[in-house]
Design a protein around this motif. Structure first.
Motif, PDB file in Angstrom:
ATOM      1  N   HIS A 106      30.841   5.426  -3.960  1.00 38.17           N
ATOM      2  CA  HIS A 106      29.610   5.343  -4.747  1.00 38.17           C
ATOM      3  C   HIS A 106      29.449   3.938  -5.299  1.00 38.17           C
ATOM      4  O   HIS A 106      30.389   3.376  -5.846  1.00 38.17           O
ATOM      5  CB  HIS A 106      29.646   6.356  -5.901  1.00 38.17           C
ATOM      6  CG  HIS A 106      28.287   6.890  -6.242  1.00 38.17           C
ATOM      7  ND1 HIS A 106      27.275   6.101  -6.713  1.00 38.17           N
ATOM      8  CD2 HIS A 106      27.780   8.148  -6.169  1.00 38.17           C
ATOM      9  CE1 HIS A 106      26.198   6.853  -6.916  1.00 38.17           C
ATOM     10  NE2 HIS A 106      26.468   8.085  -6.597  1.00 38.17           N
ATOM     11  N   LEU A 143      26.776  15.506  -7.059  1.00 36.90           N
ATOM     12  CA  LEU A 143      26.737  14.067  -7.374  1.00 36.90           C
ATOM     13  C   LEU A 143      25.360  13.653  -7.913  1.00 36.90           C
ATOM     14  O   LEU A 143      25.266  12.868  -8.857  1.00 36.90           O
ATOM     15  CB  LEU A 143      27.062  13.235  -6.126  1.00 36.90           C
ATOM     16  CG  LEU A 143      28.535  13.186  -5.738  1.00 36.90           C
ATOM     17  CD1 LEU A 143      28.694  12.641  -4.317  1.00 36.90           C
ATOM     18  CD2 LEU A 143      29.322  12.307  -6.715  1.00 36.90           C
ATOM     19  N   VAL A 192      25.385   5.864  -1.856  1.00 35.16           N
ATOM     20  CA  VAL A 192      26.479   6.839  -1.848  1.00 35.16           C
ATOM     21  C   VAL A 192      26.829   7.216  -0.415  1.00 35.16           C
ATOM     22  O   VAL A 192      25.959   7.283   0.455  1.00 35.16           O
ATOM     23  CB  VAL A 192      26.098   8.098  -2.677  1.00 35.16           C
ATOM     24  CG1 VAL A 192      24.855   8.781  -2.136  1.00 35.16           C
ATOM     25  CG2 VAL A 192      27.261   9.097  -2.760  1.00 35.16           C
ATOM     26  N   LEU A 220      34.554   3.792  -6.574  1.00 41.12           N
ATOM     27  CA  LEU A 220      33.341   3.265  -7.207  1.00 41.12           C
ATOM     28  C   LEU A 220      33.384   1.764  -7.002  1.00 41.12           C
ATOM     29  O   LEU A 220      34.394   1.135  -7.306  1.00 41.12           O
ATOM     30  CB  LEU A 220      33.323   3.574  -8.706  1.00 41.12           C
ATOM     31  CG  LEU A 220      33.442   5.037  -9.121  1.00 41.12           C
ATOM     32  CD1 LEU A 220      33.414   5.154 -10.647  1.00 41.12           C
ATOM     33  CD2 LEU A 220      32.330   5.870  -8.511  1.00 41.12           C
ATOM     34  N   GLY A 279      24.079  10.501  -9.640  1.00 42.81           N
ATOM     35  CA  GLY A 279      24.106   9.233  -8.891  1.00 42.81           C
ATOM     36  C   GLY A 279      22.830   8.996  -8.127  1.00 42.81           C
ATOM     37  O   GLY A 279      21.869   9.717  -8.245  1.00 42.81           O
TER      38      GLY A 279
END
Lengths: 151, 79
Positions: free
Chosen positions: A79, A114, A91, A5, B79
């Motif tokens: 991400h 995700l 991403v 991340l 996300g």
């Protein structure tokens, strides 16, 4: 097999090249790069909030499960978190397998998860103010395809 | 004493993201937060809000130690 991340922008091409390097037994690598959309100029900035130590652990646990399910040799997930401008990569997912089918399917599956279930909190800053986003019906339906396939 | 973290719309509602709170249990912590800010207390009771204790989702009450980290998580957006 790792998840990162990061607040900094990343170069998807460089990530894919690094992921492809040094493989003798991999027949196929599939990668997906998601970009932040401008929504016809309505979204000026997207801000993703994560819970460090929780969000990355949840993603890693899910990816390990998918690796077992699809027989992956390797996977990589990057991400973005923090503020993201339209057009920027948000991403990156890459999967490696002996044969292409597993790489395609695992990448598709990872992205569906995700997009719908990963522990992020997403805020859109648009022309008419800021709003927190929850998964769309389409995102949830995409993710549910894999539940049915497993059952 | 526990370290309390709020995410997403909960942090916006409360006006803070992280705070040290003196509480012996999750139930006591909720009561303290609710007393200080009734709107936040009500939001935290919402059925879609999950609680993580030391980065693991939990349900019901738990004992807190000085090192505990409690996070209140609104619905996750993906996300």
């Amino acid at each position: 097999m790792s998840v990162t991340l990061q607040t900094d922008a990343f170069d998807p091409g460089a990530l894919l090249s690094a992921f492809c390097r040094g493989r003798q037994e991999t027949g196929g690598i599939c990668s997906f790069t998601g970009l932040a959309r401008a929504e016809a100029g309505q979204t000026r900035l997207l801000t993703l909030e994560a819970y460090p130590g929780f969000t990355d652990a949840a993603i890693a646990a899910m990816a390990l499960e998918a690796a077992g399910r699809f027989g992956l040799q390797d996977w990589r997930i990057v991400h973005r978190v923090g503020p993201i401008s339209p057009g920027e990569a948000i991403v990156f997912v890459a999967t490696a397998a002996a044969h292409r089918r597993a790489a395609f399917e695992a990448c598709d599956h990872l992205m569906d998860w995700l997009k719908s279930r990963a522990p992020f909190w997403k805020q859109e800053q648009g022309l008419d103010g800021n709003r927190w986003i929850e998964p769309t019906a389409r995102d949830l339906a995409d993710a549910a395809r894999w539940d049915e396939a497993a059952g | 004493m526990a370290r309390v973290l709020l995410f997403g719309r909960l942090a916006d509602l409360a006006g803070w993201r992280e705070r040290q709170v003196e509480a012996e249990s999750l139930v006591a912590l909720r009561a303290d937060l609710s007393k200080a800010d009734p709107d936040l207390g009500e939001a935290l009771r919402g059925p879609s809000v999950q609680v993580a204790l030391d980065k693991v989702l939990v349900r019901g009450d738990r004992t807190l130690t000085p090192d505990s980290e409690v996070a209140f998580l609104p619905p996750m957006s993906g996300g």
